[in-house]
Design an enzyme around this catalytic site. Structure first.
Site, mmCIF file in Angstrom:
data_model
loop_
_atom_site.group_PDB
_atom_site.id
_atom_site.type_symbol
_atom_site.label_atom_id
_atom_site.label_comp_id
_atom_site.label_asym_id
_atom_site.label_seq_id
_atom_site.Cartn_x
_atom_site.Cartn_y
_atom_site.Cartn_z
ATOM 1 N N TYR A 267 -14.452 10.010 -1.830
ATOM 2 C CA TYR A 267 -13.512 9.454 -2.878
ATOM 3 C C TYR A 267 -13.520 10.576 -4.220
ATOM 4 C CZ TYR A 267 -12.268 5.290 -0.226
ATOM 5 O OH TYR A 267 -11.789 4.610 0.465
ATOM 6 N N HIS B 59 -16.504 3.684 -4.823
ATOM 7 C CA HIS B 59 -15.616 4.822 -4.467
ATOM 8 C C HIS B 59 -15.681 5.773 -5.514
ATOM 9 C CE1 HIS B 59 -12.795 2.363 -1.577
ATOM 10 N NE2 HIS B 59 -13.876 2.193 -1.171
ATOM 11 N N ASN C 299 -10.658 -4.396 -1.391
ATOM 12 C CA ASN C 299 -10.500 -3.215 -2.365
ATOM 13 C C ASN C 299 -9.502 -3.794 -3.441
ATOM 14 O OD1 ASN C 299 -12.282 -1.228 -1.514
ATOM 15 N ND2 ASN C 299 -10.581 -0.624 0.217
ATOM 16 N N ARG D 273 0.740 -1.145 -0.039
ATOM 17 C CA ARG D 273 -0.085 0.041 0.185
ATOM 18 C C ARG D 273 0.909 1.160 -0.144
ATOM 19 N NH1 ARG D 273 -4.922 1.675 4.395
ATOM 20 N NH2 ARG D 273 -5.209 3.632 3.538
ATOM 21 N N CYS E 64 -19.267 -2.163 0.912
ATOM 22 C CA CYS E 64 -18.311 -0.876 1.025
ATOM 23 C C CYS E 64 -19.005 -0.108 2.501
ATOM 24 C CB CYS E 64 -18.184 -0.172 -0.248
ATOM 25 S SG CYS E 64 -17.080 1.406 0.126
#
Length: 421
Positions: free
Chosen positions: A244, A194, A144, A90, A164
Site C-alpha cells: 500500500y 495499510h 476496511n 467500490r 489485516c
C-alpha cells in the site's frame, strides 16, 4: 463455541470456512452462523460452507440468516467482513478521485474516506447489538478501512481487535524465501493499517536474530517485484514497506496506471460472478483456486489464530493486529489505533515495545493518524466541512481546490449512504 460472521455471503467466506475446517484443533467451532441480507448469495455460500465442513469431517454446524440479532445471540466472537454499498460503491471509490489526479482506491485517499463514512455508522450499530446479545463477545474487524473502523469500535467501548492479512502474507513470503516454517518468522511490523513497514524479520520470536538485511541482499529483487517498487528503493530504505505504500511512493505512476483501467472493482465484480456460479455447483466441496485471486490470502489462518487467542483456547502469543497505541509510538496519541505486533490473550491485545521509528516513516504515520481522527469525526457527526477537513489533511490530497472538488463528489456519489447528506 459459537462464532458469527457478519457479511457471511461474501465470496471471501469459503476461504474462512476452509481455515475453520483445517484448523479445528486450534479453534474448535461448534456453531458457525453466517449473517447477510443478500439471501441469494448467502444460500450459495452457505451451501458450499456446509460441504467444505462435511468433506473435511468437521462436526460443527453452519447456519445462515438475514436476522442479525438472531445470528449474534450467544456468539463468543463476531467477525465483521461487510462492504456497505457492495462492489458498485467500490467502483465509484476507485473512479471519481482520478478526475482530480488523486489515487482512486477503496482504503486510501478520498475513496478510503468514502468507505469509512459509509461503514462506521453501520459497524457501530452492529456492535451495539452484539454487546446487547453478549457483552463478553469479541469483535474481530476485517472490514476496511480497518484502522478507522477499529478506532470507532474501541472509542465506543467495544471489545474489538482489528485484523489485516498484509502481515501474514509477508510472513509466509519471507518464510518461503528463508526455507523455514512460518511460525519461526516474527515481524517487526509497525505503522497504521495499510501504512506499515517491516523494520526487522526475526527468527524464533521477538528477541530472535534479525535476518532482514540478508533477506534484502539475497532476495530484494523478488520482494521489490511483488511490491511493484524499484529494488534500489528497498536497498536505500533497508526495510520492507507494505504494497500500500506504493500509493504514496509512486502516486503519480499509480494514478496513470489506474486511469488506463480496468479498475480493481470491475475485475473483482467479474470474479465474484464466476465464483458464485462455482459455489452453486453441488459437487464443489472445497474452495476453488480462483478464490486466491480474489484477495484475502491467509485471512483464514490469521482469523483463526486471533479468535483462538482471544477466546483463551490457544493461538499464537504474538500477532500483528490493530489496537490502541497506549504509548507504543510516543509521537501518537494513546487512543490512536496502530498496526503492530501485540501480545494477544483472553484479555485482548497489548502492543509489544517498539524501537524508535525513523522520522522518514514517523512523519507519514503522524500525518495519516491525524487524517484518520478527522475521518472518524466526519463519519460520526457528518457534515460537508468535516469531510473537507479530512480530505485536506490527507497527504495524498492536501490542496484545498482538490479537497473542495472531492468533497462535493464524495457526497454526490454516497448520498444514499449518508444520513446527514
Amino acid at each position: 463455541m459459537k462464532l458469527t460472521v457478519v457479511g457471511g455471503g461474501s465470496t471471501y467466506t469459503p476461504e474462512l470456512i476452509d481455515g475453520f475446517a483445517r484448523l479445528r484443533d486450534t479453534l474448535p467451532v461448534e456453531e458457525l452462523v453466517l449473517v447477510d441480507p443478500a439471501a441469494d448469495r448467502l444460500e450459495l455460500v452457505g451451501g458450499l460452507a456446509r460441504r467444505i465442513f462435511a468433506r473435511q469431517g468437521h462436526p460443527g454446524t453452519i447456519t445462515t440468516t438475514a436476522d442479525l440479532d438472531a445470528g449474534v445471540a450467544g456468539a463468543d466472537a463476531v467477525l465483521l467482513q461487510l462492504r456497505v454499498g457492495g462492489q458498485a460503491a467500490r467502483q465509484q471509490d476507485e473512479t471519481w478521485p482520478l478526475e482530480c489526479g488523486c489515487v482512486g482506491q477503496e482504503t486510501t485517499g478520498a475513496g478510503g474516506l468514502a468507505k469509512a463514512l459509509r461503514t462506521v455508522p453501520v459497524v457501530l450499530d452492529i456492535a451495539e447489538r452484539v454487546r446487547r446479545a453478549n457483552p463478553d463477545a469479541w469483535i474481530i474487524d476485517f472490514t476496511n478501512p480497518v484502522g478507522i473502523v477499529t478506532r470507532a469500535l474501541l472509542h465506543a467501548g467495544h471489545r474489538a481487535v482489528g485484523l489485516c492479512n498484509v502481515a501474514i502474507g509477508l510472513q509466509r513470503k519471507f518464510a518461503a524465501l528463508l526455507d523455514v516454517a512460518p511460525r519461526e518468522v516474527h515481524l517487526d511490523h509497525v505503522g497504521l493499517n495499510h501504512l506499515t513497514w517491516e523494520t526487522g524479520v526475526r527468527l524464533g520470536g521477538p528477541g530472535g536474530e534479525d535476518v532482514l538485511p540478508g533477506l534484502l541482499a539475497e532476495h530484494g529483487g523478488a520482494i521489490a517485484e511483488d511490491l511493484r517498487l524499484p529494488r534500489p528503493l528497498l536497498d536505500r530504505l533497508g526495510v520492507v514497506p507494505s504494497y500500500y505504500l506504493r500509493y504514496y511512493y509512486a502516486h503519480d505512476q499509480v494514478v496513470s496506471e489506474l486511469r488506463e483501467g480496468p479498475s480493481r472493482a470491475a475485475q473483482v465484480a467479474a470474479m465474484e460472478r464466476e465464483l458464485l456460479t462455482m459455489y452453486g455447483d453441488p459437487e464443489l466441496a472445497e474452495k476453488p483456486a480462483l478464490l486466491a485471486q480474489r484477495g484475502g490470502a491467509y485471512y483464514s489462518e490469521a482469523a483463526v489464530d486471533l479468535a483462538a487467542a482471544l477466546l483463551g483456547g490457544g493461538g499464537s502469543p504474538y500477532q500483528v493486529v490493530n489496537t490502541l497505541n497506549r504509548g507504543t509510538l510516543p509521537f501518537l496519541p494513546d487512543d490512536a489505533v496502530i498496526e503492530v505486533q501485540a501480545a494477544v490473550d483472553a484479555n485482548g491485545a497489548v502492543p509489544l515495545p517498539a524501537a524508535p521509528l525513523d522520522p522518514l516513516y514517523a512523519g507519514l504515520v503522524a500525518n495519516v493518524t491525524a487524517y484518520e481522527e478527522l475521518a472518524l469525526d466526519a463519519a460520526l457527526r457528518g457534515g460537508r466541512e468535516r469531510v473537507f477537513r479530512a480530505l485536506l489533511a490527507h497527504p495524498l490530497i492536501g490542496q484545498y481546490a482538490y479537497a473542495e472538488t472531492l468533497t462535493d463528489q464524495l457526497i454526490a456519489h454516497n448520498r444514499e449512504h449518508l444520513a446527514w447528506a
